[in-house]
Enzyme design. Structure first.
Site, PDB file in Angstrom:
ATOM      1  CB  SER A   7      -0.992  -0.130   1.075  1.00 17.65           C
ATOM      2  OG  SER A   7      -1.484   1.370   1.180  1.00 17.65           O
ATOM      3  CG  HIS A  32      -3.676  -1.469  -2.054  1.00 16.16           C
ATOM      4  ND1 HIS A  32      -4.657  -2.365  -2.503  1.00 16.16           N
ATOM      5  CD2 HIS A  32      -4.318  -0.938  -0.903  1.00 16.16           C
ATOM      6  CE1 HIS A  32      -6.038  -2.126  -2.006  1.00 16.16           C
ATOM      7  NE2 HIS A  32      -5.622  -1.245  -1.063  1.00 16.16           N
ATOM      8  CG  ASP A  34      -5.100   2.094   0.358  1.00 18.34           C
ATOM      9  OD1 ASP A  34      -5.955   1.375   0.387  1.00 18.34           O
ATOM     10  OD2 ASP A  34      -4.065   1.879   1.192  1.00 18.34           O
ATOM     11  CG  MET A  36      -8.616   6.738   2.334  1.00 23.77           C
ATOM     12  SD  MET A  36      -7.706   6.214   3.760  1.00 23.77           S
ATOM     13  CE  MET A  36      -6.254   7.404   3.392  1.00 23.77           C
ATOM     14  CG  HIS A  67      -9.236   0.028  -1.368  1.00 23.10           C
ATOM     15  ND1 HIS A  67      -8.801  -0.257  -0.074  1.00 23.10           N
ATOM     16  CD2 HIS A  67     -10.676  -0.009  -1.367  1.00 23.10           C
ATOM     17  CE1 HIS A  67      -9.776  -0.598   0.791  1.00 23.10           C
ATOM     18  NE2 HIS A  67     -11.096  -0.262  -0.153  1.00 23.10           N
ATOM     19  CG  MET A  69     -11.251   2.790   1.109  1.00 25.27           C
ATOM     20  SD  MET A  69      -9.877   2.750   2.346  1.00 25.27           S
ATOM     21  CE  MET A  69      -8.344   3.266   1.438  1.00 25.27           C
ATOM     22  CG  MET A 138     -11.660  -3.157   4.022  1.00 25.02           C
ATOM     23  SD  MET A 138      -9.985  -2.709   3.295  1.00 25.02           S
ATOM     24  CE  MET A 138      -9.294  -1.748   4.778  1.00 25.02           C
ATOM     25  N   GLY A 143      -9.320   3.554   6.626  1.00 25.28           N
ATOM     26  CA  GLY A 143      -9.071   5.140   6.951  1.00 25.28           C
ATOM     27  C   GLY A 143      -7.472   5.488   7.151  1.00 25.28           C
ATOM     28  N   GLY A 145      -3.274   3.856   7.982  1.00 28.29           N
ATOM     29  CA  GLY A 145      -2.717   2.645   8.093  1.00 28.29           C
ATOM     30  C   GLY A 145      -2.137   2.192   9.418  1.00 28.29           C
ATOM     31  N   GLY A 146      -1.241   1.259   9.479  1.00 26.38           N
ATOM     32  CA  GLY A 146      -0.569   0.835  10.999  1.00 26.38           C
ATOM     33  C   GLY A 146      -1.562   0.369  11.922  1.00 26.38           C
ATOM     34  CG  ASP A 176      -6.110  -3.016   2.798  1.00 24.62           C
ATOM     35  OD1 ASP A 176      -5.150  -2.975   3.479  1.00 24.62           O
ATOM     36  OD2 ASP A 176      -6.463  -2.142   1.978  1.00 24.62           O
ATOM     37  N   GLY A 177      -5.158  -4.852   5.582  1.00 22.00           N
ATOM     38  CA  GLY A 177      -5.243  -4.207   6.983  1.00 22.00           C
ATOM     39  C   GLY A 177      -4.641  -4.995   8.063  1.00 22.00           C
ATOM     40  N   GLY A 178      -3.200  -4.582   8.412  1.00 18.95           N
ATOM     41  CA  GLY A 178      -2.508  -5.033   9.741  1.00 18.95           C
ATOM     42  C   GLY A 178      -1.872  -6.516   9.214  1.00 18.95           C
TER      43      GLY A 178
END
Length: 216
Positions: A7, A32, A34, A36, A67, A69, A138, A143, A145-146, A176-178
């Site tokens: 990402s 990727h 993102d 937003m 992606h 969002m 997700m 919204g 990262g991290g 996507d996420g963590g």
């Protein structure tokens, strides 16, 4: 083995195109992106111009995994397609007429994806499985990262994979996420075929090795 789609949300925004090229040079399968809007999610990132500039930097062969969002993504799919997106993924929660939006993406010559927030059931996809090239589960609330992966979503990944096999379809299942080197195998085993990773790649001592480990 899964594809890895690092990402750009974790990249240096002043050197975004350079960061995308760097990832490809170090073995990333996809990039990727993102997008937003500060409405659907509590953050703002970038728009079609950034995608167009990244496309110029990475060339025509690179796969840009865009992606969205954003609320009412159907308003912008043509702009992102023209900017060079390879795939446009919209949230089921963000568009009133999901099937129409997915069809419109494909009509623009771009692969179509649908994303589900952690609390959204996989049954939201029951009537659009035949219209997608990718399902994104997700594993954090979108919204920022991290964040840490929400373990409960792994069961959703399994259920989407079961539906894919039952229907005899061949769409990608993205997470996507963590995502990191510690949980990547668990996600692949659940059925994920594309793994999005941000900090786990950009903050790794060896980016190429991190990509290799997450890919499996």
């Amino acid at each position: 083995m899964a594809k890895i789609s690092p990402s750009l949300l974790s990249a240096d925004f002043s050197r975004m195109a350079e960061g995308a090229s760097f990832l490809i040079q170090h073995g990333a399968d996809w990039i990727h992106c993102d997008v937003m809007d500060g409405s659907f999610v509590p953050n703002i990132s970038f728009g079609p111009k950034m995608i167009a500039d990244i496309r110029k930097a990475v060339g025509p062969e690179a796969f840009l995994d865009v992606h969205l969002m954003i609320d009412q993504p159907e308003r912008y799919i043509e702009a992102f397609a023209k900017a060079g997106a390879s795939l446009i993924c919209v949230h089921a929660e963000a568009t009133t007429h999901l099937q129409r939006t997915l069809t419109a993406i494909r009509d623009l010559g771009v692969k179509a994806g649908v994303a589900l927030n952690p609390a959204t059931s996989e049954h939201a996809l029951d009537y659009v499985y035949g219209d997608v090239d990718l399902v994104l589960c997700m594993t954090v609330n979108p919204g920022f990262g991290g964040q840490k992966l929400i373990p409960a979503v792994i069961e959703k990944v399994k259920k989407v994979d079961e539906a894919k096999k039952k229907l005899g379809l061949d769409f990608e299942i993205e997470v996507d996420g963590g995502v990191n080197t510690e949980n990547a195998m668990l996600l692949r085993d659940a059925g994920a075929t594309v793994l999005v990773a941000g900090n786990a790649v950009f903050k790794a001592p060896d980016v190429g090795e991190a990509i290799r480990l997450i890919r499996g």
